[in-house]
Write a protein that holds these residues in place. Structure first.
Motif, PDB file in Angstrom:
ATOM      1  N   LYS A   1       0.830  -1.203   0.000  1.00 35.64           N
ATOM      2  CA  LYS A   1       0.000   0.000   0.000  1.00 35.64           C
ATOM      3  C   LYS A   1       0.866   1.255   0.000  1.00 35.64           C
ATOM      4  N   THR A   2       1.970   1.204   0.722  1.00 35.01           N
ATOM      5  CA  THR A   2       2.817   2.383   0.860  1.00 35.01           C
ATOM      6  C   THR A   2       3.389   2.841  -0.469  1.00 35.01           C
ATOM      7  N   ILE A   3       3.805   1.903  -1.305  1.00 37.49           N
ATOM      8  CA  ILE A   3       4.395   2.285  -2.598  1.00 37.49           C
ATOM      9  C   ILE A   3       3.373   2.222  -3.724  1.00 37.49           C
ATOM     10  N   ASN A   4       2.098   2.063  -3.366  1.00 39.13           N
ATOM     11  CA  ASN A   4       1.019   2.120  -4.362  1.00 39.13           C
ATOM     12  C   ASN A   4       1.179   1.030  -5.421  1.00 39.13           C
ATOM     13  N   TRP A   5       1.321  -0.207  -4.931  1.00 37.71           N
ATOM     14  CA  TRP A   5       1.473  -1.357  -5.819  1.00 37.71           C
ATOM     15  C   TRP A   5       0.413  -2.398  -5.495  1.00 37.71           C
ATOM     16  N   THR A   6      -0.113  -3.051  -6.530  1.00 40.26           N
ATOM     17  CA  THR A   6      -1.018  -4.172  -6.351  1.00 40.26           C
ATOM     18  C   THR A   6      -0.608  -5.302  -7.286  1.00 40.26           C
ATOM     19  N   PRO A   7      -0.960  -6.547  -6.945  1.00 43.22           N
ATOM     20  CA  PRO A   7      -0.620  -7.668  -7.828  1.00 43.22           C
ATOM     21  C   PRO A   7      -1.233  -7.531  -9.210  1.00 43.22           C
ATOM     22  N   SER A   8      -2.410  -6.933  -9.295  1.00 41.72           N
ATOM     23  CA  SER A   8      -3.047  -6.797 -10.609  1.00 41.72           C
ATOM     24  C   SER A   8      -2.252  -5.869 -11.507  1.00 41.72           C
ATOM     25  N   LEU A   9      -1.589  -4.868 -10.937  1.00 44.32           N
ATOM     26  CA  LEU A   9      -0.742  -3.986 -11.743  1.00 44.32           C
ATOM     27  C   LEU A   9       0.396  -4.782 -12.356  1.00 44.32           C
ATOM     28  N   THR A  10       1.015  -5.639 -11.565  1.00 43.38           N
ATOM     29  CA  THR A  10       2.096  -6.468 -12.076  1.00 43.38           C
ATOM     30  C   THR A  10       1.615  -7.377 -13.189  1.00 43.38           C
ATOM     31  N   LYS A  11       0.445  -7.961 -12.999  1.00 46.55           N
ATOM     32  CA  LYS A  11      -0.082  -8.862 -14.031  1.00 46.55           C
ATOM     33  C   LYS A  11      -0.348  -8.090 -15.320  1.00 46.55           C
ATOM     34  N   THR A  12      -0.944  -6.920 -15.197  1.00 43.98           N
ATOM     35  CA  THR A  12      -1.280  -6.116 -16.363  1.00 43.98           C
ATOM     36  C   THR A  12      -0.030  -5.699 -17.125  1.00 43.98           C
ATOM     37  N   GLN A  13       1.025  -5.352 -16.406  1.00 43.87           N
ATOM     38  CA  GLN A  13       2.208  -4.809 -17.057  1.00 43.87           C
ATOM     39  C   GLN A  13       3.182  -5.876 -17.528  1.00 43.87           C
ATOM     40  N   GLY A  14       2.889  -7.139 -17.279  1.00 46.28           N
ATOM     41  CA  GLY A  14       3.723  -8.190 -17.834  1.00 46.28           C
ATOM     42  C   GLY A  14       4.534  -8.984 -16.849  1.00 46.28           C
ATOM     43  N   SER A  15       4.523  -8.596 -15.572  1.00 45.73           N
ATOM     44  CA  SER A  15       5.170  -9.372 -14.503  1.00 45.73           C
ATOM     45  C   SER A  15       6.678  -9.493 -14.659  1.00 45.73           C
ATOM     46  N   GLY A  16       7.284  -8.621 -15.477  1.00 42.66           N
ATOM     47  CA  GLY A  16       8.730  -8.666 -15.658  1.00 42.66           C
ATOM     48  C   GLY A  16       9.198  -9.680 -16.665  1.00 42.66           C
ATOM     49  N   ALA A  17       8.287 -10.272 -17.430  1.00 39.40           N
ATOM     50  CA  ALA A  17       8.630 -11.386 -18.316  1.00 39.40           C
ATOM     51  C   ALA A  17       9.665 -11.015 -19.375  1.00 39.40           C
ATOM     52  N   ASP A  18       9.733  -9.747 -19.766  1.00 40.75           N
ATOM     53  CA  ASP A  18      10.668  -9.329 -20.807  1.00 40.75           C
ATOM     54  C   ASP A  18      11.903  -8.626 -20.252  1.00 40.75           C
ATOM     55  N   THR A  19      12.158  -8.812 -18.961  1.00 39.39           N
ATOM     56  CA  THR A  19      13.226  -8.059 -18.303  1.00 39.39           C
ATOM     57  C   THR A  19      14.245  -9.009 -17.688  1.00 39.39           C
ATOM     58  N   ARG A  20      15.506  -8.634 -17.777  1.00 35.46           N
ATOM     59  CA  ARG A  20      16.586  -9.387 -17.140  1.00 35.46           C
ATOM     60  C   ARG A  20      17.219  -8.508 -16.068  1.00 35.46           C
ATOM     61  N   ILE A  21      17.173  -8.979 -14.843  1.00 28.52           N
ATOM     62  CA  ILE A  21      17.650  -8.215 -13.689  1.00 28.52           C
ATOM     63  C   ILE A  21      18.915  -8.854 -13.140  1.00 28.52           C
ATOM     64  N   GLY A  22      19.904  -8.044 -12.874  1.00 26.55           N
ATOM     65  CA  GLY A  22      21.107  -8.520 -12.215  1.00 26.55           C
ATOM     66  C   GLY A  22      21.012  -8.285 -10.710  1.00 26.55           C
ATOM     67  N   ILE A  23      21.363  -9.292  -9.934  1.00 23.60           N
ATOM     68  CA  ILE A  23      21.368  -9.159  -8.473  1.00 23.60           C
ATOM     69  C   ILE A  23      22.777  -9.445  -7.984  1.00 23.60           C
ATOM     70  N   LEU A  24      23.424  -8.414  -7.476  1.00 23.19           N
ATOM     71  CA  LEU A  24      24.768  -8.529  -6.914  1.00 23.19           C
ATOM     72  C   LEU A  24      24.602  -8.723  -5.417  1.00 23.19           C
ATOM     73  N   ASP A  25      24.657  -9.979  -4.979  1.00 19.50           N
ATOM     74  CA  ASP A  25      24.332 -10.278  -3.583  1.00 19.50           C
ATOM     75  C   ASP A  25      24.810 -11.689  -3.267  1.00 19.50           C
ATOM     76  N   MET A  26      24.544 -12.117  -2.041  1.00 13.86           N
ATOM     77  CA  MET A  26      24.898 -13.467  -1.639  1.00 13.86           C
ATOM     78  C   MET A  26      24.094 -14.500  -2.424  1.00 13.86           C
ATOM     79  N   SER A  27      24.625 -15.708  -2.502  1.00  9.67           N
ATOM     80  CA  SER A  27      23.993 -16.753  -3.298  1.00  9.67           C
ATOM     81  C   SER A  27      22.611 -17.095  -2.764  1.00  9.67           C
ATOM     82  N   PHE A  28      21.696 -17.399  -3.701  1.00  9.36           N
ATOM     83  CA  PHE A  28      20.353 -17.818  -3.277  1.00  9.36           C
ATOM     84  C   PHE A  28      19.783 -18.851  -4.228  1.00  9.36           C
TER      85      PHE A  28
END
Length: 952
Positions: A219-246
């Motif tokens: 709620k604080t950042i004005n995000w809902t799951p339906s927004l993610t679904k509508t916008q594609g859920s990140g399917a066309d994006t490649r994200i780099g995470i520089l962090d400990m192994s997971f």
């Protein structure tokens, strides 16, 4: 109850030693990866809490003061998640968004926690008071446990095969080193532990809700799951995470396409960060903002849990080489909001050209509670990349006491501060008590700027999903995120909150409506238009337009820098305007006035017809030298709502009657005059949106008109007539009407009508007619603010058959039906497709007098306003034709505009009183499939009213 303290003390000691080691590490870069380096995964004094380790010890004690109001915020949080429930229903595509069949009814979950949170607030408030009431505390906790068993017991039994106590409560407490399973197991904790355990209790029970967890940051950042679904859920994006192994975290490991690094060292930090970005929406655990994004992971940390700048540099290079357009870095050097070492990383000439073109770096600010004073040497793009620095706020939106802050430090150019300050690149997001993956298949709560940063990275992924070409424009992407933030702290950009709070929904919307531009298609070319129509219409509810064009869009474009832009799809109906445009309440009031005028039409004229729009007329015989019957009639002119009321206040009619010929001409509502043989004498019957008599004639009615009747034979007569209308719309109802050059400021139309009327008896009239309607910049009463859409107007031919039977002086029946055919058109942006449009309408009426009392009047009618039976529109728009590059071009699409048929029924009754000097009237209308002027939704509508009138 026996408290197991040994595990807790060991964990606290480990945390203290780790904190001391971190703070003692020198800031200089280390030469080898097996020696502790200066770069830390960001916890510092906020080391993530694992196992039994609580976050309420030592230096964390000041945070405890910020926690108590959380419970006050928790209750309204549940109250506010009605929208989340609605969105989740849509998201899961079920009425009850659950995965497991044995989960409780999700819509009632919020009610449960509202009550449980209230009971806990009472217990906790007493526990921290100077005189705790042990009996009250135990009573409230007992109530919570009892309510929990009643609400969650069935789900727990189904999943564990055990009761609430054996399958949930005892294991929950035992995992926290607590023996017992009654109220005292909670109330005997110290204040710090008691403050935290209820949040853990909430999280543990929500695992049985059958759906993903709703957390406060959403709620604080004005995000809902339906927004993610509508916008594609990140399917066309490649994200780099520089962090400990997971890679061992099953909930997010499937998103990782490449994983590397100097070691496999992990303590859960990387999994926690990754879960907020790509946590699956699978009915359990943490929901990430971009759950379908691909992840390239690199672990720069060795077995000491630290990294040197060489490892960081190699990690950044690896992530970039593997196609990451976003790199999340929840790590840094303690004591700095943005360390100077980053400049050396990005200026490594061995790979600078690889990272500069299309990578946006998101960096956590750190958890030392410091304000940066040191400037950072930083060259402008493309020599140094686009960077967003992320701080943390608490559950109330205040800066976290541990969050580092940008201050007035500068990004300098050759040692000079030219106004580019860290605060201009600094944004905040929730970072306290965030629900994250624990790396072992469960969830936990963590605090730190580490967990604010991935929320920003996820928001960027949604931008790249909707506008893929933005991945090549990291500076412009950063501007969208920063400029759409919600201002916090001192007005404007400030040294504590930077640009303010991340707002995901706002980042998906135009930054400024005044910057939007859009295009019309003129002679096959895209021509830029004014942005004012887009601005004024973008959020308006539509009235009287084709609702079936909901899948048709035109596009507004927002320039971003010099080389790119992003598009916004706006429903085509946003440009269109019909004949009746009102506010919601105004529409109701005007509609009642319309019904009254319909009633007065018949009542005031003894059931034998009326002058034009329903007002009784005053008629005067005019002497003339030709021996003809010449009559002039005048009546008040009823204004058409939504149009400027210009011209005379009265409408007029001149009638010349000869032996076989009759002529009529005048100014006003001419449709009832030219079609009077049908028996429908009210202008409302010819209203395209509300009546069912010849609507083509009604569209041109309102200005000058002329007609003639010629009696061919005793029972057969021919009539011909024409009428025209040109009216300027009221600008205050639709601001876009004030834009110079818009295509809907004036509605202009003319029509010609030819008819044959046959009277087999004196009381029965059968009429057949043909009407041709010519509209200037319109189509069946609808216009567009874009002057190119209906540039050449339209022509429609209509054919009608009518029956008018005066059964007696007190009883009459009328019926009429029409079919229309609109020709195909071309050479305009919005045109009728090949084959044309076919429309229909009808109205059936019954009128009676002296029905219940002498002098009373009753009318009943059923009508179908104009309906498009079949037909399509060809729409030429300028839109993005390559969503990878952002290239725009002209696209022609066809849309079926046949819609849902509307049927309306009206009933009116009037009884004279006071000797004819007053009346009592009742009236009403019901309509199926009408459009709610307040929401635009289709629904059945009802309008009723009554009038009491007396003359003085």
């Amino acid at each position: 109850m026996v408290r197991k303290n040994s595990t807790l003390l060991m964990s606290v000691a480990a945390a203290a030693l780790a904190t001391a080691a971190l703070n003692a590490t020198p800031a200089a870069a280390q030469a080898t990866s097996n020696t502790a380096g200066p770069v830390k995964p960001y916890y510092g004094n906020l080391r993530p809490f694992y196992g039994n380790l609580r976050p309420f010890y030592g230096n964390l004690r000041p945070f405890y003061g910020n926690l108590r109001p959380f419970w006050g915020n928790l209750r309204p949080f549940w109250g506010d998640t009605g929208a989340f429930y609605g969105d989740l229903k849509t998201f899961w595509a079920t009425s009850n968004p659950v995965v497991g069949a044995d989960a409780p009814e999700y819509a009632r979950v919020g009610d449960f926690w509202t009550k449980a949170g209230g009971d806990w607030q009472v217990a906790f408030s007493s526990a921290i008071s100077t005189a705790p009431d042990k009996a009250l505390i135990d009573s409230k906790i007992t109530t919570i446990l009892s309510d929990s068993e009643a609400f969650w017991g069935a789900s727990i039994q189904a999943k564990t095969g055990k009761s609430f106590t054996e399958g949930f409560l005892k294991p929950f407490l035992a995992a926290r080193g607590i023996e017992g399973s009654d109220a005292s197991a909670f109330s005997n904790l110290n204040q710090d532990e008691m403050a935290y355990i209820f949040l853990e209790y909430y999280d543990a029970l929500m695992d049985y809700a059958g759906t993903d967890h709703v957390d406060h940051w959403m709620k604080t950042i004005n995000w809902t799951p339906s927004l993610t679904k509508t916008q594609g859920s990140g399917a066309d994006t490649r994200i780099g995470i520089l962090d400990m192994s997971f890679t061992t975290d099953a909930s997010i490991a499937g998103n990782i396409i490449i994983s590397g690094g100097v070691s496999e060292f992990s303590n859960g930090h990387g999994a926690a960060v990754g879960s907020l970005i790509v946590g699956h929406h699978d009915g359990r655990g943490v929901m990430g903002i971009a759950p379908n994004a691909q992840v390239v992971a690199y672990n720069p940390f060795d077995e000491t849990g630290t990294a040197n700048w060489d490892d960081i540099t190699l990690g950044v290079k690896t992530l970039k080489a593997n196609g990451a357009s976003i790199v999340n870095m929840s790590l840094g050097v303690p004591g700095s909001t943005f360390d100077k070492g980053w400049s050396n990383v990005f200026l490594d000439l061995g790979y600078t050209t690889q990272i500069l073109k299309n990578t946006l770096f998101v960096v956590a600010a750190g958890n030392d509670g410091v304000t940066q004073t040191d400037n950072v040497s930083w060259l402008p793009q493309p020599l140094n990349p686009a960077v967003i620095i992320v701080g943390s706020v608490d559950v109330e939106g205040a800066i976290s006491n541990f969050s580092n802050r940008p201050g007035e430090a500068c990004f300098t150019r050759l040692g000079l501060c030219l106004g580019d300050k860290l605060k201009n690149h600094f944004i905040v997001a929730p970072g306290e008590l965030i629900l994250v993956s624990d790396g072992a298949g469960g969830t936990t709560r963590m605090s730190g700027t580490s967990f604010a940063a991935p929320l920003v990275s996820g928001a960027i992924a949604l931008l790249h999903d909707r506008w893929p070409w933005l991945a090549n424009f990291p500076g412009e992407t950063a501007k969208i995120i920063l400029d759409s933030a919600k201002d916090l702290g001192a007005p404007g950009i400030d040294p504590v909150y930077g640009v303010g709070m991340l707002d995901v929904t706002a980042s998906q919307s135009p930054l400024s409506f005044s910057s939007l531009k859009w295009f019309s298609v003129q002679n096959g070319k895209a021509v830029a238009q004014t942005n004012n129509a887009v601005i004024t219409r973008y959020k308006q509810v539509q009235n009287g337009t084709w609702k079936t064009t909901a899948d048709a869009y035109f596009y507004a474009f927002e320039p971003l820098g010099l080389l790119t832009q992003r598009d916004f799809a706006i429903p085509l109906t946003s440009k269109l305007i019909g004949q009746n445009v009102t506010t919601y309440l105004g529409g109701q009031e005007q509609f009642q006035a319309y019904l009254l005028s319909r009633m007065d039409t018949w009542v005031k004229n003894g059931g034998k017809g009326a002058f034009a729009n329903g007002f009784s007329s005053q008629s005067y015989a005019i002497a003339n030298p030709w021996g003809m019957d010449l009559t002039m009639s005048v009546a008040p002119r009823q204004s058409r709502y939504g149009y400027r009321d210009e011209g005379p206040a009265y409408q007029s009619r001149f009638q010349i009657a000869g032996e076989k010929t009759q002529m009529v001409f005048g100014f006003g509502d001419g449709a009832p005059q030219l079609a009077r043989s049908t028996g429908f004498a009210s202008a409302g019957s010819y209203d395209i949106d509300r009546g069912g008599a010849d609507p083509l004639l009604g569209l041109a009615s309102g200005g000058v008109y002329a007609g003639m009747d010629y009696q061919i034979a005793p029972q057969l007569s021919f009539s011909a007539g024409m009428l025209s209308r040109e009216q300027e719309r009221q600008r205050n109802l639709e601001p876009a009407l004030g834009v110079v050059g818009n295509g809907a400021a004036t509605y202009a139309a003319d029509a010609q009508r030819f008819a044959l009327a046959y009277k087999p008896t004196a009381d029965l009239t059968l009429t057949g007619s043909w009407t041709r309607l010519n509209e200037d910049r319109g189509l069946l009463g609808i216009q567009s603010f874009d002057p190119q859409d209906f540039r050449k107007g339209s022509t429609t031919d209509g054919y009608s058959l009518s029956v008018n039977w005066a059964a007696s002086d007190r009883l009459s029946f009328m019926a009429t039906g029409s079919m229309g055919r609109t020709r195909a058109s071309d050479g305009q942006s919005l045109a009728v497709s090949k084959g044309g449009l076919t429309t229909s309408s009808f109205e059936v009426g019954f009128a009676a007098g002296d029905l219940l009392a002498k002098g009373d009047r009753f009318t009943l009618s059923v009508s179908q306003p104009m309906f498009v039976e079949k037909g399509k529109l060809d729409v030429q728009t300028v839109q993005v034709v390559d969503r990878q590059t952002g290239e725009i071009g002209i696209v022609t699409q066809s849309f079926d505009i046949s819609g849902k048929r509307r049927i309306a029924g009206e009933a009116m009754y009037l009884k004279p009183i006071n000797g004819g000097y007053g009346d009592v009237a009742l009236f009403g209308r019901v309509e199926t499939g009408s459009q709610n002027p307040g929401t635009g939704a289709e629904e059945d509508s009802y309008v009723t009213g009554a009038r009491y009138r007396i003359a003085f």
